[in-house]
Design a protein around this motif. Sequence first.
Motif, short mmCIF file in Angstrom:
data_model
loop_
_atom_site.label_atom_id
_atom_site.label_comp_id
_atom_site.label_asym_id
_atom_site.label_seq_id
_atom_site.Cartn_x
_atom_site.Cartn_y
_atom_site.Cartn_z
N THR A 24 2.49 -7.98 7.57
CA THR A 24 2.82 -7.97 6.15
C THR A 24 2.98 -9.38 5.61
N SER A 25 2.73 -9.51 4.34
CA SER A 25 2.90 -10.79 3.66
C SER A 25 4.27 -10.88 2.99
N LEU A 39 0.39 -4.27 -1.04
CA LEU A 39 -1.04 -4.30 -1.34
C LEU A 39 -1.69 -5.52 -0.70
N GLY A 40 -2.76 -5.30 0.03
CA GLY A 40 -3.48 -6.38 0.70
C GLY A 40 -3.15 -6.51 2.17
N ASP A 41 -2.03 -5.93 2.62
CA ASP A 41 -1.68 -5.98 4.03
C ASP A 41 -2.55 -5.01 4.81
N LYS A 42 -2.80 -5.33 6.08
CA LYS A 42 -3.69 -4.53 6.92
C LYS A 42 -3.05 -4.30 8.28
N MET A 64 -7.53 0.03 7.44
CA MET A 64 -7.49 -0.19 6.00
C MET A 64 -6.47 0.77 5.40
N LYS A 77 4.15 -7.29 -5.54
CA LYS A 77 2.97 -6.51 -5.14
C LYS A 77 3.41 -5.07 -4.89
#
Length: 111
Positions: A24-25, A39-42, A64, A77
């Motif tokens: 995670t960011s 959103l955007g984490d993978k 995804m 986010k």
Amino acid sequence: MSKPVVTQLTQTQCPHAAMGTLTTSTTKVMIDNAPALALGDKGTVAGCPFTLPNGKPQPCVTEMLLGISSKVMAEGKFVLLQNPSDLCYSVENIPQGPVGWTNIQMKVLAA
């Protein structure tokens, strides 16, 4: 309908039973002592044994995560939600099948 918010401690696996790792960011929003995914984490998969019938290795490498909250945010986010439609992909970006979910926190739900 509300679904659990995914955290870094949520465990995943590919359809071929290899374990996934979520990154995670976000670092400031904690749920049950784990950062929420946004959103955007993978997710990544290591050790997937899948091989095509012709013998070509086609392992899952990426998860995804597409279940996005429309109301709850972490660090600006939208957070990710457990989603039965999330898919694992090979290195050639070929869908391999659904992400399997375990160790899901149930304290924080979102829509």
